[in-house]
Design an enzyme around this catalytic site. Structure first.
Site, PDB file in Angstrom:
ATOM      1  N   ASP A   1     -24.696 -54.009  74.619  1.00 50.63           N
ATOM      2  CA  ASP A   1     -24.647 -55.466  74.477  1.00 50.63           C
ATOM      3  C   ASP A   1     -25.808 -56.034  73.665  1.00 50.63           C
ATOM      4  OD1 ASP A   1     -22.269 -55.764  75.772  1.00 50.63           O
ATOM      5  OD2 ASP A   1     -23.085 -56.581  77.631  1.00 50.63           O
TER       6      ASP A   1
ATOM      7  N   CYS B   1     -12.787 -59.205  75.095  1.00 45.42           N
ATOM      8  CA  CYS B   1     -13.175 -58.905  73.714  1.00 45.42           C
ATOM      9  C   CYS B   1     -12.480 -57.640  73.214  1.00 45.42           C
ATOM     10  CB  CYS B   1     -14.689 -58.690  73.622  1.00 45.42           C
ATOM     11  SG  CYS B   1     -15.637 -60.205  73.585  1.00 45.42           S
TER      12      CYS B   1
ATOM     13  N   ARG C   1     -11.637 -49.646  76.912  1.00 46.26           N
ATOM     14  CA  ARG C   1     -12.180 -49.959  78.234  1.00 46.26           C
ATOM     15  C   ARG C   1     -11.118 -49.835  79.350  1.00 46.26           C
ATOM     16  NH1 ARG C   1     -16.101 -55.122  77.521  1.00 46.26           N
ATOM     17  NH2 ARG C   1     -14.242 -56.239  76.943  1.00 46.26           N
TER      18      ARG C   1
ATOM     19  N   ARG D   1     -18.413 -67.878  75.667  1.00 42.44           N
ATOM     20  CA  ARG D   1     -18.056 -67.039  76.811  1.00 42.44           C
ATOM     21  C   ARG D   1     -19.304 -66.491  77.505  1.00 42.44           C
ATOM     22  NH1 ARG D   1     -15.436 -62.210  75.522  1.00 42.44           N
ATOM     23  NH2 ARG D   1     -15.494 -61.957  77.768  1.00 42.44           N
TER      24      ARG D   1
ATOM     25  N   ILE E   1     -20.772 -46.298  73.207  1.00 42.81           N
ATOM     26  CA  ILE E   1     -20.046 -46.876  74.332  1.00 42.81           C
ATOM     27  C   ILE E   1     -18.662 -47.383  73.929  1.00 42.81           C
ATOM     28  CG2 ILE E   1     -20.154 -48.557  76.212  1.00 42.81           C
ATOM     29  CD1 ILE E   1     -22.358 -46.458  76.350  1.00 42.81           C
TER      30      ILE E   1
ATOM     31  N   ASN F   1     -23.086 -61.149  83.334  1.00 43.41           N
ATOM     32  CA  ASN F   1     -22.545 -59.900  83.846  1.00 43.41           C
ATOM     33  C   ASN F   1     -22.906 -59.647  85.314  1.00 43.41           C
ATOM     34  OD1 ASN F   1     -21.331 -59.383  81.408  1.00 43.41           O
ATOM     35  ND2 ASN F   1     -22.975 -58.072  80.647  1.00 43.41           N
TER      36      ASN F   1
END
Length: 416
Positions: free
Chosen positions: A304, A116, A121, A396, A326, A23
């Site tokens: 995450d 994903c 989002r 990924r 989230i 990230n």
């Protein structure tokens, strides 16, 4: 299609080296679009998402030289200001080319993103911020088309905390005319890592690490060298694996200053943690105790890490509650964990986990990146054999996870 075959019930012992943060690497690679000079990067993780991003950047004309975890970027010959759907559909982070292309070249055409399926989002905060800086933006045929002779500084208050939105607007502001203030900015360590690279490239940024970033636009940015920070999510994943399966493992090349909330919960679960500047040792000799938590933006508990801690909770002593604030679809791993014998029920945004004495191996299917990691953890703690399908999700975001786990005693192999 590759799968992982895991024989559970083996304690973990030895050392694992943590890779660079996915990230952080993805926006940092996009920062190469901001200058015609060379940007030298190290500790870039060998991941599918990184390969996808480099392919996209090459397609735009960015010169890329890669030698393992070393990447050299040169943006002197960029000639295509577009991120096409076939490139963007597999990875939402592709939206991060929008700000750099627009601020340096005055135009960008970027497909609406995929990635994903853990929630909507939306990218409306990116668009809202760029419009505040003077961009003309239209959305046609699934593409964002943005134009601006030169972006102008503005005060931008996002409706929500958005990591990629903060990163996109931060990069756009570096070459804008005048001062840009980003209020309600994301504070994640990966945002800070990007900002530190931008400063090394000549950007003027104040408030790094806070929720208020002040950027004075400059005429041009120059080249720089930068090492991507260690991946705190990968680190937490391996910590949870040891907590669930038991053992004694030292993690090398790890950043301890970004994991306070994870450390607190692991200690609450009964893990013994010791650490130095770039290493963490985790010891677990008993069944974990159940820990409850609520996901939220940094420095709170990261979404995450939610699935991985839930995997540990499945075989923990006691009951726990996990509240996901989230992403609305981030409990898709629950059904697969229950196939292994877990006792999890969902009530709205809350998962209620009743710890069981043991999990039993079974065929399961990964549904997203972090869900796949949680299934690996559950399989390591389970009795018998587990076969995890659709592990392209895992690739990924995790650099050769099965190789790293095998080195510390896990019975895990990749099969066709």
């Amino acid at each position: 299609m590759d799968k992982l075959l895991i024989q559970g019930g083996h304690r973990l012992s030895g050392e694992i080296t943590i890779s660079g943060a996915k990230n952080a690497a993805l926006p940092i690679l996009c920062a190469g679009l901001l200058t015609a000079d060379a940007v030298q990067l190290s500790n870039v993780p060998l991941l599918q998402d990184v390969a996808t991003m480099l392919k996209l950047l090459r397609q735009m004309g960015l010169q890329v030289e890669q030698d393992g975890e070393q990447v050299m970027l040169n943006g002197a010959a960029i000639d295509k200001l577009e991120a096409p759907y076939e490139m963007v559909k597999t990875m939402r982070a592709s939206i991060l080319v929008l700000g750099p292309l627009l601020t340096r070249f005055g135009e960008a055409r970027v497909s609406l993103p995929g990635g994903c399926a853990i929630g909507s989002r939306p990218v409306d905060q990116h668009i809202k911020g760029l419009q505040a800086m003077g961009a003309e933006i239209t959305i046609e045929a699934g593409y964002i088309h943005a134009k601006a002779k030169r972006l102008k500084g503005a005060r931008i208050v996002t409706d929500m905390i958005t990591v990629t939105g903060t990163e996109n607007l931060l990069m756009a502001a570096t070459l804008a005319e005048g001062e840009t203030i980003l209020e309600n900015a994301a504070r994640e360590p990966e945002v800070t890592d990007l900002a530190n690279l931008l400063v090394a490239m000549g950007a003027k940024i104040e408030g790094i690490g806070t929720d208020r970033l002040v950027i004075q636009g400059v005429e041009r940015l120059h080249g720089a060298s930068h090492a991507v920070i260690a991946d705190r999510i990968e680190t937490a994943t391996f910590l949870c694996a040891v907590a669930a399966a038991g053992g004694d493992v030292t993690l090398r090349n790890a950043r301890t200053d970004t994991l306070d909330v994870a450390f607190d919960k692991l200690r609450e679960a009964g893990a013994i943690l010791t650490s130095g500047d770039d290493w963490i040792r985790v010891q677990m000799s008993s069944r974990p105790k159940a820990v409850s938590f609520r996901t939220t933006e940094y420095p709170g508990f990261p979404t995450d890490m939610q699935a991985q801690f839930m995997a540990m909770n499945c075989i923990a002593e006691g009951n726990s509650r996990v509240v996901e604030t989230i992403f609305e679809n981030r409990f898709m791993h629950v059904q697969e964990m229950n196939r292994l014998g877990a006792a999890i029920t969902i009530e709205g945004h809350t998962a209620i986990i009743n710890g069981v004495d043991k999990l039993v191996g079974a065929p399961v299917m990964a549904t997203d990146l972090r869900a796949s990691a949680s299934l690996v953890i559950a399989a390591l703690a389970a009795e018998g054999e587990t076969l995890i399908d659709r592990i392209y999700h895992l690739d990924r975001g995790y650099d050769r996870m099965e190789v790293k786990l095998s080195a510390v005693g896990a019975h895990i192999q990749r099969v066709k």
